[in-house]
Design a protein around this motif. Sequence first.
Motif, PDB file in Angstrom:
ATOM      1  N   PRO A  35       0.836  -1.159  -0.091  1.00  0.00           N
ATOM      2  CA  PRO A  35       0.298   0.087  -0.039  1.00  0.00           C
ATOM      3  C   PRO A  35       0.721   1.135   0.136  1.00  0.00           C
ATOM      4  CG  PRO A  35       0.013  -0.999   2.243  1.00  0.00           C
ATOM      5  CD  PRO A  35       0.792  -1.782   1.424  1.00  0.00           C
ATOM      6  N   ILE A  37       1.252   5.377  -1.494  1.00  0.00           N
ATOM      7  CA  ILE A  37       0.513   6.732  -1.792  1.00  0.00           C
ATOM      8  C   ILE A  37      -0.227   6.860  -2.979  1.00  0.00           C
ATOM      9  CG2 ILE A  37       1.200   8.430  -0.060  1.00  0.00           C
ATOM     10  CD1 ILE A  37       3.174   9.401  -2.234  1.00  0.00           C
ATOM     11  N   GLY A  61       6.273   5.499   8.613  1.00  0.00           N
ATOM     12  CA  GLY A  61       5.843   4.434   7.345  1.00  0.00           C
ATOM     13  C   GLY A  61       6.169   4.320   6.168  1.00  0.00           C
ATOM     14  N   ALA A  63       7.253   1.674   4.229  1.00  0.00           N
ATOM     15  CA  ALA A  63       6.959   0.601   3.234  1.00  0.00           C
ATOM     16  C   ALA A  63       8.414   0.318   2.508  1.00  0.00           C
ATOM     17  CB  ALA A  63       5.975   0.778   2.361  1.00  0.00           C
ATOM     18  N   SER A  67       7.254   6.539  -1.084  1.00  0.00           N
ATOM     19  CA  SER A  67       6.829   7.975  -0.980  1.00  0.00           C
ATOM     20  C   SER A  67       8.132   8.866  -0.274  1.00  0.00           C
ATOM     21  CB  SER A  67       5.885   8.110   0.279  1.00  0.00           C
ATOM     22  OG  SER A  67       6.076   7.392   1.335  1.00  0.00           O
ATOM     23  N   GLU A  85      10.387   2.702   9.446  1.00  0.00           N
ATOM     24  CA  GLU A  85       9.804   1.451   9.261  1.00  0.00           C
ATOM     25  C   GLU A  85      10.123   0.339   9.935  1.00  0.00           C
ATOM     26  OE1 GLU A  85       7.381   0.567   6.680  1.00  0.00           O
ATOM     27  OE2 GLU A  85       7.316  -1.419   7.949  1.00  0.00           O
ATOM     28  N   LYS A  86       8.911  -0.693  10.418  1.00  0.00           N
ATOM     29  CA  LYS A  86       9.381  -1.817  11.420  1.00  0.00           C
ATOM     30  C   LYS A  86       9.244  -3.268  10.771  1.00  0.00           C
ATOM     31  CE  LYS A  86       5.015  -2.629  13.655  1.00  0.00           C
ATOM     32  NZ  LYS A  86       4.302  -2.814  14.770  1.00  0.00           N
ATOM     33  N   VAL A  87       8.717  -3.380   9.635  1.00  0.00           N
ATOM     34  CA  VAL A  87       8.108  -4.571   9.248  1.00  0.00           C
ATOM     35  C   VAL A  87       9.480  -5.286   8.330  1.00  0.00           C
ATOM     36  CG1 VAL A  87       6.945  -6.148   7.693  1.00  0.00           C
ATOM     37  CG2 VAL A  87       5.819  -4.475   9.459  1.00  0.00           C
ATOM     38  N   ASP A 115      10.362   0.027  15.604  1.00  0.00           N
ATOM     39  CA  ASP A 115       8.826   0.345  15.893  1.00  0.00           C
ATOM     40  C   ASP A 115       9.005   2.029  16.215  1.00  0.00           C
ATOM     41  OD1 ASP A 115       5.964  -0.517  16.758  1.00  0.00           O
ATOM     42  OD2 ASP A 115       6.288   1.099  18.087  1.00  0.00           O
ATOM     43  N   ALA A 116       7.823   2.786  15.347  1.00  0.00           N
ATOM     44  CA  ALA A 116       7.813   4.012  15.213  1.00  0.00           C
ATOM     45  C   ALA A 116       7.670   4.654  16.517  1.00  0.00           C
ATOM     46  CB  ALA A 116       6.705   4.773  14.422  1.00  0.00           C
ATOM     47  N   ASP A 136       1.947   8.051   8.056  1.00  0.00           N
ATOM     48  CA  ASP A 136       1.340   7.153   6.896  1.00  0.00           C
ATOM     49  C   ASP A 136       1.581   5.539   7.649  1.00  0.00           C
ATOM     50  OD1 ASP A 136       0.056   6.089   4.787  1.00  0.00           O
ATOM     51  OD2 ASP A 136       1.653   6.088   3.344  1.00  0.00           O
TER      52      ASP A 136
HETATM   53  C1  LIG Z   1       0.822   2.496   4.141  1.00  0.00           C
HETATM   54  S1  LIG Z   1       2.373   2.033   4.481  1.00  0.00           S
HETATM   55  C2  LIG Z   1       3.454   3.199   3.826  1.00  0.00           C
HETATM   56  C3  LIG Z   1       3.482   3.481   2.420  1.00  0.00           C
HETATM   57  C4  LIG Z   1       4.512   4.561   1.933  1.00  0.00           C
HETATM   58  N1  LIG Z   1       4.354   5.672   2.857  1.00  0.00           N
HETATM   59  C5  LIG Z   1       4.348   4.977   0.627  1.00  0.00           C
HETATM   60  O1  LIG Z   1       3.445   5.510   0.464  1.00  0.00           O
HETATM   61  O2  LIG Z   1       5.420   4.596  -0.055  1.00  0.00           O
HETATM   62  C6  LIG Z   1       2.492   1.713   6.081  1.00  0.00           C
HETATM   63  C7  LIG Z   1       3.685   1.393   6.551  1.00  0.00           C
HETATM   64  O3  LIG Z   1       3.953   1.548   8.024  1.00  0.00           O
HETATM   65  C8  LIG Z   1       4.570   0.581   8.364  1.00  0.00           C
HETATM   66  N2  LIG Z   1       4.217   0.721   9.899  1.00  0.00           N
HETATM   67  C9  LIG Z   1       3.091   0.396  10.531  1.00  0.00           C
HETATM   68  N3  LIG Z   1       3.055   0.619  11.719  1.00  0.00           N
HETATM   69  C10 LIG Z   1       4.335   0.780  12.233  1.00  0.00           C
HETATM   70  C11 LIG Z   1       5.060   1.166  13.250  1.00  0.00           C
HETATM   71  N4  LIG Z   1       4.273   1.293  14.472  1.00  0.00           N
HETATM   72  N5  LIG Z   1       6.385   1.272  13.215  1.00  0.00           N
HETATM   73  C12 LIG Z   1       7.022   1.540  12.010  1.00  0.00           C
HETATM   74  N6  LIG Z   1       6.378   1.214  10.917  1.00  0.00           N
HETATM   75  C13 LIG Z   1       5.085   0.869  10.775  1.00  0.00           C
HETATM   76  C14 LIG Z   1       4.073  -0.624   7.662  1.00  0.00           C
HETATM   77  O4  LIG Z   1       4.922  -1.818   8.087  1.00  0.00           O
HETATM   78  C15 LIG Z   1       4.084  -0.214   6.468  1.00  0.00           C
HETATM   79  O5  LIG Z   1       5.220  -0.630   5.703  1.00  0.00           O
END
Ligand SMILES: C[S@@+](CC[C@H](N)C(=O)[O-])C[C@H]1O[C@@H](n2cnc3c(N)ncnc32)[C@H](O)[C@@H]1O
Length: 218
Positions: A35, A37, A61, A63, A67, A85-87, A115-116, A136
């Motif tokens: 996912p 933007i 976030g 990803a 973005s 990013e954390k995943v 983790d954010a 995001d």
């Molecule tokens: C919608 S995607 C981001 C898309 C990116 N901004 C883009 O448009 O290219 C959300 C991302 O936030 C990450 N995320 C969610 N919760 C998080 C957290 N607590 N800490 C760090 N990353 C997190 C997810 O793993 C995911 O990859």
Amino acid sequence: MITEERITAYINSLDQELSPELYYLEKEAQENKVPIIKKETQGVIRFLLQMLKPRSILEVGTAIGFSALFMSEYSPKDCKITTIEKVPMRLVEARKNLSDDKFSHKDKISLIEGDALDVLKDLVNHNKSYDFIFLDAAKAQYMNFLPELMKMLEAGGILITDNVLQDGTVINSRYSITRRDRTIHTRMREYLYTITHMEELSTIILPVGDGIALSYHK
Ligand SMILES: C[S@@+](CC[C@H](N)C(=O)[O-])C[C@H]1O[C@@H](n2cnc3c(N)ncnc32)[C@H](O)[C@@H]1O
């Protein structure tokens, strides 16, 4: 889709084209169901970057880095971008993309892994401040992130929050939301109420993409 599809398609048809590198990264993300933007959101972010010319951007976030790389193309030359990013699966791709020489502005970007909430607290402890924040990430956590973000958002800076209308379901009654989605529904409403009623912020919610909130730190 919260706006009429044909109108969105028409507006998107007028939008500036992406560089070939970003175009292929966007395509790759879409094919892999990452996912990122939407086109409409890209338009708003590009507009704000060119108008506000920020010096320091914080993104929550990453990803796969789309973005962040997008913002690196439209922000001033000396602007720095920090993205969190954390995943692990996303981080593998993000590391690869953010070090790929074909993205000529990639050196503006620093990726912080973790983790954010922990990372944001750490950034606050290091007295970091930003004039452009793009939120995001996990929507249910936006309320937890907000106090830390507010400590770092400079006066005159902007906080952009994506996905705030959740495909339009945020307007539905809590009872019509499936049990699984109720927490996120409640938390997003709480977040939207808070950012629209905070003394320090002036916030507008735009029904663009999945809903974007623009909050100006007065
Ligand atoms: C919608 S995607 C981001 C898309 C990116 N901004 C883009 O448009 O290219 C959300 C991302 O936030 C990450 N995320 C969610 N919760 C998080 C957290 N607590 N800490 C760090 N990353 C997190 C997810 O793993 C995911 O990859």
